[in-house]
Design a protein around this motif. Sequence first.
Motif, short mmCIF file in Angstrom:
data_model
loop_
_atom_site.label_atom_id
_atom_site.label_comp_id
_atom_site.label_asym_id
_atom_site.label_seq_id
_atom_site.Cartn_x
_atom_site.Cartn_y
_atom_site.Cartn_z
N LEU A 31 0.85 -1.15 0.06
CA LEU A 31 -0.04 -0.03 0.11
C LEU A 31 0.99 1.23 -0.11
O LEU A 31 1.71 1.34 0.80
CB LEU A 31 -1.00 0.02 1.05
N CYS A 32 0.51 2.35 -0.85
CA CYS A 32 1.51 3.60 -0.81
C CYS A 32 0.44 4.58 -1.17
O CYS A 32 -0.38 4.31 -1.77
CB CYS A 32 2.56 3.36 -1.64
N GLU A 33 0.84 5.87 -0.66
CA GLU A 33 0.14 6.84 -0.94
C GLU A 33 0.49 7.52 -2.33
O GLU A 33 1.80 7.50 -2.56
CB GLU A 33 0.14 7.94 0.21
N GLU A 34 -0.43 8.18 -3.00
CA GLU A 34 -0.09 9.10 -4.34
C GLU A 34 -0.70 10.21 -4.27
O GLU A 34 -1.46 10.40 -3.39
CB GLU A 34 -0.50 8.07 -5.55
N GLU A 35 -0.01 11.17 -4.77
CA GLU A 35 -0.60 12.69 -4.58
C GLU A 35 -1.92 12.80 -5.51
O GLU A 35 -2.36 12.19 -6.57
CB GLU A 35 0.31 13.72 -5.39
N SER A 36 -2.72 13.59 -4.78
CA SER A 36 -4.08 13.89 -5.36
C SER A 36 -4.21 14.98 -6.29
O SER A 36 -3.55 16.00 -6.15
CB SER A 36 -5.08 14.06 -4.18
N SER A 37 -5.08 14.77 -7.34
CA SER A 37 -5.08 16.07 -8.21
C SER A 37 -6.38 16.89 -8.09
O SER A 37 -6.70 17.56 -8.71
CB SER A 37 -4.84 15.38 -9.68
N GLY A 38 -6.95 16.45 -6.72
CA GLY A 38 -8.33 16.91 -6.46
C GLY A 38 -9.40 15.84 -6.47
O GLY A 38 -10.36 16.25 -5.71
N SER A 39 -9.28 14.93 -6.91
CA SER A 39 -10.18 13.85 -6.64
C SER A 39 -9.61 12.54 -5.97
O SER A 39 -8.34 12.38 -5.90
CB SER A 39 -10.50 13.15 -8.21
N GLU A 40 -10.37 11.56 -5.40
CA GLU A 40 -9.93 10.43 -4.81
C GLU A 40 -9.80 9.50 -5.91
O GLU A 40 -10.55 9.32 -6.96
CB GLU A 40 -10.94 10.11 -3.81
N SER A 41 -8.84 8.68 -5.86
CA SER A 41 -8.46 7.57 -6.83
C SER A 41 -7.62 6.38 -6.01
O SER A 41 -6.93 6.84 -4.97
CB SER A 41 -7.72 8.08 -7.94
N PHE A 42 -7.76 5.41 -6.77
CA PHE A 42 -6.88 4.17 -6.40
C PHE A 42 -6.16 3.64 -7.82
O PHE A 42 -7.00 3.68 -8.69
CB PHE A 42 -7.23 3.17 -5.42
N THR A 43 -5.15 2.98 -7.75
CA THR A 43 -4.44 2.42 -8.80
C THR A 43 -4.14 0.94 -8.23
O THR A 43 -3.33 0.74 -7.24
CB THR A 43 -3.31 3.07 -9.42
N LEU A 44 -4.59 -0.09 -9.17
CA LEU A 44 -4.12 -1.51 -9.02
C LEU A 44 -2.97 -1.72 -9.82
O LEU A 44 -3.18 -1.48 -11.22
CB LEU A 44 -5.36 -2.38 -9.10
N ARG A 45 -2.01 -2.44 -9.50
CA ARG A 45 -1.01 -2.96 -10.47
C ARG A 45 -0.33 -4.03 -9.89
O ARG A 45 -0.27 -4.24 -8.71
CB ARG A 45 -0.06 -1.87 -10.97
N SER A 46 0.44 -4.83 -10.82
CA SER A 46 1.30 -5.83 -10.07
C SER A 46 2.95 -5.30 -10.28
O SER A 46 3.19 -4.76 -11.03
CB SER A 46 0.88 -7.14 -11.18
N ASP A 47 3.55 -5.93 -9.11
CA ASP A 47 4.80 -5.40 -9.08
C ASP A 47 5.67 -6.68 -8.47
O ASP A 47 5.50 -6.97 -7.43
CB ASP A 47 5.22 -4.36 -8.35
N ALA A 48 6.57 -7.39 -9.30
CA ALA A 48 7.24 -8.42 -8.74
C ALA A 48 6.54 -9.65 -8.13
O ALA A 48 6.79 -10.06 -6.99
CB ALA A 48 8.39 -8.09 -7.94
N GLY A 49 5.15 -10.02 -8.89
CA GLY A 49 4.15 -10.93 -8.40
C GLY A 49 3.62 -10.39 -6.98
O GLY A 49 2.71 -11.41 -6.61
N LYS A 50 3.56 -9.44 -6.59
CA LYS A 50 2.55 -8.73 -5.66
C LYS A 50 1.59 -7.63 -6.21
O LYS A 50 1.62 -7.07 -7.22
CB LYS A 50 3.58 -8.16 -4.55
N LEU A 51 0.68 -7.45 -5.60
CA LEU A 51 -0.36 -6.55 -5.71
C LEU A 51 -0.10 -5.21 -5.25
O LEU A 51 0.18 -5.07 -4.02
CB LEU A 51 -1.89 -6.94 -5.15
N CYS A 52 -0.20 -4.20 -6.11
CA CYS A 52 0.40 -2.69 -5.28
C CYS A 52 -0.97 -1.78 -5.43
O CYS A 52 -1.59 -2.03 -6.42
CB CYS A 52 1.47 -2.04 -6.13
N ILE A 53 -1.49 -1.43 -4.48
CA ILE A 53 -2.30 -0.35 -4.35
C ILE A 53 -1.79 1.03 -3.91
O ILE A 53 -1.21 1.14 -2.88
CB ILE A 53 -3.53 -0.84 -3.29
N ALA A 54 -2.01 1.91 -4.80
CA ALA A 54 -1.66 3.23 -4.51
C ALA A 54 -2.81 4.02 -4.69
O ALA A 54 -3.54 4.00 -5.50
CB ALA A 54 -0.65 3.86 -5.87
N ALA A 55 -3.00 4.92 -3.52
CA ALA A 55 -4.18 5.43 -3.40
C ALA A 55 -4.10 7.10 -2.74
O ALA A 55 -2.70 7.27 -2.28
CB ALA A 55 -5.11 4.80 -2.50
N THR A 56 -5.03 7.64 -2.87
CA THR A 56 -4.88 9.26 -2.57
C THR A 56 -5.14 9.32 -1.02
O THR A 56 -5.07 10.38 -0.61
CB THR A 56 -5.62 10.23 -3.47
#
Length: 720
Positions: free
Chosen positions: A43-68
């Motif tokens: 889990l990691c925080e990403e910068e918001s551009s004014g809206s809430e969001s999350f991104t799902l992606r894979s990285d080295a066999g793990k699920l990464c969730i980046a969210a505002t």
Amino acid sequence: MKRLVWLLGVTLLMASGCGNDDFPGVRQLIERRVPWLSERVELCEEESSGSESFTLRSDAGKLCIAATSANAAAVGVNWYLNHYCGRSMSHMGDNLGPVDDLPLPEAPVTVTTDLDYRYALNYCTFNYSMSFYTWEDWERELDWMALHGVNLMLVANGAEAVWQNTLRRLGYSEERIASFLSGPAYNAWWLMGNLEGWGGPMPQSQIDARAELVRKMLDRMRELGIEPLMPGFYGMVPHDYGSHAGVRVFDQGNWGAFTRPAILDPTTPEFARVASIFYEETRRLYGDGIRFFSGDPFHEGGSVAGVDMGEAGLAIQRAMQEAFPESVWVLQGWQDNPKPQLLERLDRRYVLVQELFGENTANWEQREAYEGTPFLWATVTNFGERPGVNGKLQRFADEVHRASTGPYASCMRGVGILPEGIVNNPVVYDLVLELPWHRDRVDVAEWIEGYVKARYGRCDERLTEAWRIFLETIHSSTIGYQEGPPENVLCARPGLGVRSVSSWGRLEKRYDTARFAEGVRLMASARADFAGSETYRIDLINMLRQVIANRADGVYADLSAACERRDRDGFRRASSEFLALHDLEEELLAQDPLYRIDTYQKQALAAGRTPSEKDNNLYNAMMLITYWGENNPAEDYLHDYAYKEWAGLMTSFYKRRWEMWFDYVQARLDGGTPERPEFFFWEREWAENNRKVMDCSPSLSFEEVLGRMEGLLRPGEEAE
């Protein structure tokens, strides 16, 4: 436009990897609910551009969730569980078992919403569903809220301590304070200004325990990105407050047979003084981090005679702002509430109206966004937590899209679920709370396929087709106005010409019941493949229960006709079948703890710390689900408002009432002059005598119950 942007394959954020763990509250949620995922997600925080969001992606066999935000991260977890793993959490069973071969996104997926709020809960939910929640219950509830994106939630279960401290500072005796506070199952209607004292007195140990519980809730809510909506001061005071010299109150009369609290004139210095004390005590108990307050003066028929509504609204908001600067006053859009005059002088930046009854009304449109006020679109769905399957699913999707893209889109700030009871119809809550994360209009016939997979763990054409049938029938958007689900005549107070169980409900089913039974039969045909699924079992029981209720309508019509034509044998046969349906439903409901009264009774006992608390909890519980309250036969409007189709009630309460009436009618048909049963006093005696845990163990297996229901599942063939 207020919708999401869903980008596939083009989002390449944080090229260095998602190696942080920025949302410890969400991490702990994962460990509590899906520990099998914990080591395989980052889990990691990403910068918001004014809206809430999350991104799902894979990285080295793990699920990464980046969210505002933490809340968006929790939604990302739920999105992944629902749409990739076929997993889900609900108030009616969980499907959260481990997934060994973890599916990962082939390309990054970003989901965004511009809607600010996903709101949850009605004051009534705190009693019809949550009167006796312990911390373990709330911990689970808050996890569900976070996963479903709720970021604003009512907290109405710790107000007793605020009011106790406030009234002490106003010179009230401990005895008078105790007579003002309600019992543990009635604080909703007390806080809404409908009654005083009913179900009490609440012992000090319970007042203190509820305050302690709310503090734990608020701490957890902060971790999960959920803001509390707390009771504000809108002028409610004890009904005799006007006896104080120089104090002006607006008498609110009665709510049914209950004496309502008075409303202190908001335009007077006394209002400002009491409000200041109230908010000081709120801050002392629950801290500074409160931005939202609720409170609807003159609620449900309250008298506004002599009230300058514009000045009153301004004074209520002013007191709130002075105590908690930039706080938002949240009002219910219900019937003619909030009155335009109440809104006209308010600073609309700090007001939020809940379009409460969106399944039937469009006040947001008719009143032009409540005269230009920020609002939420919401659904009640359920009244009194009365049983039944319902929810106009396509209407929900269409109305949210229409409000978000139409001429009042600038005022449309989010969605909400405001059920009077929440342990019902999980598909409704899943859909409504997911809608803010979709850009385009949702076609529910397509959406339901994913819901079926998430609900039951895998795709199955029989279950998908069954749910398509449910969309045509019991979940249709074309069935017209209704307040909650259609009711079950088996549970009605007996008589001829019965049209509803509760005073404002209805028995009429405005859908093809034979077609519905076809869907239930198709669902039941999959049971061998879903024998270990909790969610499947719970849903199948619920649908079968509805089939019994539908059949009961026809049998009631038969026995009524036989009674009218004085056909003794016909009446005896029909009444015997009617009572047999009670027995059949009792056995069906006993198959799962969710549908048994002893589950509720044990919860009420577990929430009490002392013998007196436990006893009063149980008495409150038994009153609420039977006669509700009031001891005046002339004002007996609320009986069965919160009726339940639970094992333990079907035969000991509902069947017994009907037996009494059938004996009376049969004796009259046989030429006798029996005394008519008096249900008003019998119901109160039943509640008094059942302050103990019932034995609801089934005597039949599930397969035996299904065998006895075979004829009901083939109504067309039966008619032939």
